[in-house]
Motif scaffolding. Sequence first.
Motif, PDB file in Angstrom:
ATOM      1  N   UNK A   1       0.807  -1.215   0.000  1.00  0.00           N
ATOM      2  CA  UNK A   1       0.000   0.000   0.000  1.00  0.00           C
ATOM      3  C   UNK A   1       0.844   1.272   0.000  1.00  0.00           C
ATOM      4  N   UNK A   2       2.165   1.128   0.011  1.00  0.00           N
ATOM      5  CA  UNK A   2       3.052   2.291  -0.037  1.00  0.00           C
ATOM      6  C   UNK A   2       4.002   2.164  -1.219  1.00  0.00           C
ATOM      7  N   UNK A   3       4.628   3.250  -1.584  1.00  0.00           N
ATOM      8  CA  UNK A   3       5.567   3.232  -2.709  1.00  0.00           C
ATOM      9  C   UNK A   3       6.817   2.452  -2.333  1.00  0.00           C
ATOM     10  N   UNK A   4       7.550   1.961  -3.333  1.00  0.00           N
ATOM     11  CA  UNK A   4       8.799   1.253  -3.024  1.00  0.00           C
ATOM     12  C   UNK A   4       9.789   2.107  -2.226  1.00  0.00           C
ATOM     13  N   UNK A   5       9.861   3.401  -2.521  1.00  0.00           N
ATOM     14  CA  UNK A   5      10.784   4.279  -1.788  1.00  0.00           C
ATOM     15  C   UNK A   5      10.369   4.394  -0.320  1.00  0.00           C
ATOM     16  N   UNK A   6       9.078   4.529  -0.074  1.00  0.00           N
ATOM     17  CA  UNK A   6       8.586   4.604   1.299  1.00  0.00           C
ATOM     18  C   UNK A   6       8.834   3.301   2.028  1.00  0.00           C
ATOM     19  N   UNK A   7       8.570   2.167   1.371  1.00  0.00           N
ATOM     20  CA  UNK A   7       8.806   0.864   1.989  1.00  0.00           C
ATOM     21  C   UNK A   7      10.285   0.705   2.317  1.00  0.00           C
ATOM     22  N   UNK A   8      11.151   1.137   1.422  1.00  0.00           N
ATOM     23  CA  UNK A   8      12.589   1.045   1.658  1.00  0.00           C
ATOM     24  C   UNK A   8      12.991   1.844   2.901  1.00  0.00           C
ATOM     25  N   UNK A   9      12.464   3.055   3.032  1.00  0.00           N
ATOM     26  CA  UNK A   9      12.761   3.879   4.214  1.00  0.00           C
ATOM     27  C   UNK A   9      12.237   3.204   5.480  1.00  0.00           C
ATOM     28  N   UNK A  10      11.059   2.632   5.397  1.00  0.00           N
ATOM     29  CA  UNK A  10      10.464   1.974   6.568  1.00  0.00           C
ATOM     30  C   UNK A  10      11.327   0.782   7.012  1.00  0.00           C
ATOM     31  N   UNK A  11      11.751  -0.033   6.057  1.00  0.00           N
ATOM     32  CA  UNK A  11      12.535  -1.216   6.389  1.00  0.00           C
ATOM     33  C   UNK A  11      13.924  -0.826   6.903  1.00  0.00           C
ATOM     34  N   UNK A  12      14.493   0.241   6.347  1.00  0.00           N
ATOM     35  CA  UNK A  12      15.813   0.697   6.793  1.00  0.00           C
ATOM     36  C   UNK A  12      15.768   1.213   8.227  1.00  0.00           C
ATOM     37  N   UNK A  13      14.603   1.655   8.671  1.00  0.00           N
ATOM     38  CA  UNK A  13      14.467   2.207  10.018  1.00  0.00           C
ATOM     39  C   UNK A  13      14.321   1.128  11.094  1.00  0.00           C
ATOM     40  N   UNK A  14      14.150  -0.118  10.694  1.00  0.00           N
ATOM     41  CA  UNK A  14      13.994  -1.194  11.672  1.00  0.00           C
ATOM     42  C   UNK A  14      15.321  -1.390  12.397  1.00  0.00           C
ATOM     43  N   UNK A  15      15.256  -1.361  13.728  1.00  0.00           N
ATOM     44  CA  UNK A  15      16.466  -1.454  14.534  1.00  0.00           C
ATOM     45  C   UNK A  15      16.919  -2.907  14.674  1.00  0.00           C
ATOM     46  N   UNK A  16      18.222  -3.078  14.819  1.00  0.00           N
ATOM     47  CA  UNK A  16      18.782  -4.405  15.028  1.00  0.00           C
ATOM     48  C   UNK A  16      19.123  -4.675  16.476  1.00  0.00           C
ATOM     49  N   UNK A  17      19.245  -3.623  17.269  1.00  0.00           N
ATOM     50  CA  UNK A  17      19.514  -3.809  18.692  1.00  0.00           C
ATOM     51  C   UNK A  17      18.739  -2.762  19.478  1.00  0.00           C
ATOM     52  N   UNK A  18      18.618  -3.010  20.773  1.00  0.00           N
ATOM     53  CA  UNK A  18      17.828  -2.153  21.662  1.00  0.00           C
ATOM     54  C   UNK A  18      16.373  -2.064  21.206  1.00  0.00           C
ATOM     55  N   UNK A  19      15.849  -3.176  20.721  1.00  0.00           N
ATOM     56  CA  UNK A  19      14.453  -3.233  20.306  1.00  0.00           C
ATOM     57  C   UNK A  19      13.573  -3.298  21.550  1.00  0.00           C
ATOM     58  N   UNK A  20      12.302  -3.039  21.386  1.00  0.00           N
ATOM     59  CA  UNK A  20      11.383  -3.066  22.524  1.00  0.00           C
ATOM     60  C   UNK A  20      11.380  -4.431  23.219  1.00  0.00           C
ATOM     61  N   UNK A  21      11.267  -5.555  22.468  1.00  0.00           N
ATOM     62  CA  UNK A  21      11.318  -6.854  23.159  1.00  0.00           C
ATOM     63  C   UNK A  21      12.629  -7.061  23.933  1.00  0.00           C
ATOM     64  N   UNK A  22      13.734  -6.624  23.344  1.00  0.00           N
ATOM     65  CA  UNK A  22      15.021  -6.771  24.025  1.00  0.00           C
ATOM     66  C   UNK A  22      15.060  -5.937  25.309  1.00  0.00           C
ATOM     67  N   UNK A  23      14.576  -4.711  25.243  1.00  0.00           N
ATOM     68  CA  UNK A  23      14.562  -3.849  26.428  1.00  0.00           C
ATOM     69  C   UNK A  23      13.702  -4.446  27.541  1.00  0.00           C
ATOM     70  N   UNK A  24      12.595  -5.060  27.170  1.00  0.00           N
ATOM     71  CA  UNK A  24      11.700  -5.689  28.155  1.00  0.00           C
ATOM     72  C   UNK A  24      12.416  -6.831  28.874  1.00  0.00           C
ATOM     73  N   UNK A  25      13.095  -7.692  28.105  1.00  0.00           N
ATOM     74  CA  UNK A  25      13.797  -8.829  28.700  1.00  0.00           C
ATOM     75  C   UNK A  25      14.960  -8.334  29.568  1.00  0.00           C
ATOM     76  N   UNK A  26      15.716  -7.378  29.054  1.00  0.00           N
ATOM     77  CA  UNK A  26      16.840  -6.834  29.827  1.00  0.00           C
ATOM     78  C   UNK A  26      16.370  -6.274  31.160  1.00  0.00           C
ATOM     79  N   UNK A  27      15.322  -5.474  31.120  1.00  0.00           N
ATOM     80  CA  UNK A  27      14.814  -4.840  32.332  1.00  0.00           C
ATOM     81  C   UNK A  27      14.363  -5.884  33.353  1.00  0.00           C
TER      82      UNK A  27
END
Length: 157
Positions: free
Chosen positions: A5-31
């Motif tokens: 539902x989004x343009x390829x450029x928008x999808x690319x930006x969205x996927x590039x923004x996905x973090x590899x560390x300090x994610x919400x699930x990781x922060x929950x487990x760490x805490x």
Amino acid sequence: MPADTVTPATRSRMMAAVKGKNTKPELIVRSALHRRGFRFRMHRKDLPGKPDLVFTGRSAVIFVHGCFWHGHDCHLFRWPKSREDFWRDKIAKNIERDRRQYHTLAETGWRIGVVWECALKGKTRLPFDSVADQCAMWLKSDIKILEVRGDEARATV
């Protein structure tokens, strides 16, 4: 209806923004583990896979894996409808890299734990204290492998 539902450029930006560390699930487990008195290092670059949590004195590492990126067989994982070949190749490589890293860690005496995203969110999530308690009990044991995943029985509830 188009596959995306989004343009390829928008999808690319969205996927590039996905973090590899300090994610919400990781922060929950760490805490949760920190509150239970466990001390650890994070993302040690000298270990295969840069584990999310490293418990040196216990010879244990914990990875907090996103179900999509690591190809987990749960309700949170769905093959993308666009660029199917690209995604199948990428996720297959991620799975193979995980296997190699686990093997290398085990060969060098590390115990390996994996907490899957589906254990923390979605329709199969476990009670949070259950996830933290499983990790804590494993850390105190001599058991080599821990895998915490969502409870498929909860999906039908």
